[in-house]
Design a protein around this motif. Structure first.
Motif, PDB file in Angstrom:
ATOM      1  N   ASP A 137     -47.955 -39.065  -5.671  1.00 51.34           N
ATOM      2  CA  ASP A 137     -46.859 -38.362  -6.131  1.00 51.34           C
ATOM      3  C   ASP A 137     -47.000 -37.105  -6.817  1.00 51.34           C
ATOM      4  O   ASP A 137     -46.341 -36.134  -7.071  1.00 51.34           O
ATOM      5  N   THR A 187     -43.872 -39.109  -1.503  1.00 49.69           N
ATOM      6  CA  THR A 187     -42.811 -40.366  -1.879  1.00 49.69           C
ATOM      7  C   THR A 187     -43.405 -41.416  -0.934  1.00 49.69           C
ATOM      8  O   THR A 187     -43.931 -41.105   0.023  1.00 49.69           O
ATOM      9  N   GLY A 188     -42.835 -42.426  -1.248  1.00 48.75           N
ATOM     10  CA  GLY A 188     -43.017 -43.589  -0.187  1.00 48.75           C
ATOM     11  C   GLY A 188     -42.282 -43.414   1.076  1.00 48.75           C
ATOM     12  O   GLY A 188     -42.761 -43.907   2.165  1.00 48.75           O
ATOM     13  N   ASP A 201     -51.305 -44.201  -3.045  1.00 53.31           N
ATOM     14  CA  ASP A 201     -50.985 -44.503  -4.438  1.00 53.31           C
ATOM     15  C   ASP A 201     -50.005 -45.540  -4.780  1.00 53.31           C
ATOM     16  O   ASP A 201     -49.277 -45.727  -3.685  1.00 53.31           O
ATOM     17  N   ILE A 202     -50.309 -46.080  -5.859  1.00 47.87           N
ATOM     18  CA  ILE A 202     -49.136 -47.383  -5.939  1.00 47.87           C
ATOM     19  C   ILE A 202     -47.916 -46.550  -6.735  1.00 47.87           C
ATOM     20  O   ILE A 202     -46.648 -47.137  -6.470  1.00 47.87           O
ATOM     21  N   TYR A 203     -48.100 -45.819  -7.705  1.00 46.54           N
ATOM     22  CA  TYR A 203     -46.775 -45.271  -8.358  1.00 46.54           C
ATOM     23  C   TYR A 203     -46.186 -43.994  -7.749  1.00 46.54           C
ATOM     24  O   TYR A 203     -46.740 -43.278  -7.725  1.00 46.54           O
ATOM     25  N   ASP A 236     -42.607 -48.137  -4.583  1.00 46.36           N
ATOM     26  CA  ASP A 236     -43.971 -48.219  -5.019  1.00 46.36           C
ATOM     27  C   ASP A 236     -45.017 -48.589  -3.835  1.00 46.36           C
ATOM     28  O   ASP A 236     -44.451 -48.839  -2.770  1.00 46.36           O
ATOM     29  N   GLU A 288     -44.765 -51.678  -1.904  1.00 44.18           N
ATOM     30  CA  GLU A 288     -43.626 -51.860  -0.816  1.00 44.18           C
ATOM     31  C   GLU A 288     -44.041 -50.989   0.242  1.00 44.18           C
ATOM     32  O   GLU A 288     -43.692 -51.513   1.504  1.00 44.18           O
ATOM     33  N   THR A 312     -55.138 -45.406  -7.200  1.00 43.77           N
ATOM     34  CA  THR A 312     -54.165 -45.483  -8.110  1.00 43.77           C
ATOM     35  C   THR A 312     -54.648 -45.541  -9.689  1.00 43.77           C
ATOM     36  O   THR A 312     -55.967 -45.984  -9.722  1.00 43.77           O
ATOM     37  N   ALA A 347     -53.227 -47.899 -11.439  1.00 44.83           N
ATOM     38  CA  ALA A 347     -52.796 -49.296 -11.726  1.00 44.83           C
ATOM     39  C   ALA A 347     -53.913 -50.155 -11.899  1.00 44.83           C
ATOM     40  O   ALA A 347     -54.650 -50.236 -10.970  1.00 44.83           O
ATOM     41  N   THR A 400     -51.278 -56.253  -9.249  1.00 40.60           N
ATOM     42  CA  THR A 400     -51.113 -55.248  -8.440  1.00 40.60           C
ATOM     43  C   THR A 400     -52.509 -55.327  -7.418  1.00 40.60           C
ATOM     44  O   THR A 400     -52.214 -55.158  -6.291  1.00 40.60           O
TER      45      THR A 400
END
Length: 224
Positions: free
Chosen positions: A9, A35-36, A54-56, A61, A64, A83, A85, A90
């Motif tokens: 992001d 973005t996802g 990336d997770i965030y 996220d 997903e 990430t 995280a 996670t």
């Protein structure tokens, strides 16, 4: 070339990670998503070999995104999570989603380079295999013996680490003579350690052909 999609992001972070990929021989960045939804769209349109995920993300996220990628049976792609995280849930979810590795930000270029080199080496190995033995499967899935392997008689852990560092510093591989020069070892000693790494599955041998004479053995670290 191994084609990579970078998903992050943060525009600057994505740029840095893209630069890391571009600096690694055999890899190219084919797209960047922030973005996802863009990640899923670009996987579908670009068909990359590897996603740095990336997770965030601002919409959905990364977990997903990973679940959606795995639900798409016709879009096989490998994933390395990158990430900040650090919570165990996670990490566990990423593992269950079949990611190849989980890199925690921030990290140096060498950390990602090693994972990319390992990814490339495994793909080369699988492409050459007609069928896989247990040692091959252990290597692909990151299998480890229950205790550290015992070095053969005459080899020491300190010198093995020295040779390992030399191998890791040369992604394109090196010969026994080149290793001896880098480590200040005798050529015969350097070759014993290099052959030990091959025997234990941590390095592989390629033949380098010159103008005349027999081909030279080139040792390449597999990133394990």
């Amino acid at each position: 070339m191994i084609r990579v999609l970078v998903v992050d992001d943060d525009f600057m972070v994505a740029k840095v990670h893209s630069g890391y990929v571009s600096r690694t021989p055999g890899f190219e960045v084919v797209g960047v998503a922030h973005t996802g939804s863009d990640a899923l769209r670009l996987v579908h349109s670009l068909r990359p070999d590897l996603v740095l995920l990336d997770i965030y993300l601002p919409d959905v996220d990364g977990l997903e995104v990973l679940r959606e990628l795995r639900a798409r049976g016709d879009e096989a792609v490998d994933v390395i999570v990158i990430t900040a995280a650090t919570d165990v849930d996670t990490v566990r979810s990423a593992m269950r989603g079949g990611v190849l590795h989980y890199l925690i930000k921030p990290f140096e270029f060498a950390a990602l380079r090693d994972q990319l080199a390992h990814f490339a080496a495994l793909h080369r190995k699988l492409d050459r295999l007609g069928s896989a033995g247990q040692a091959d499967v252990d290597q692909v899935f990151g299998g480890r013996p229950s205790s550290a392997p015992v070095l053969p008689k005459g080899l020491t852990a300190q010198t093995a680490n020295l040779v390992e560092r030399a191998l890791r510093s040369r992604l394109d591989g090196l010969s026994a003579s080149e290793c001896a020069e880098l480590t200040a070892l005798a050529r015969v000693s350097a070759r014993r350690y290099l052959e030990h790494f091959v025997t234990t599955g941590r390095a592989e041998v390629r033949l380098r052909y010159g103008g005349t004479g027999r081909p030279e053995r080139q040792y390449v670290w597999l990133g394990r």
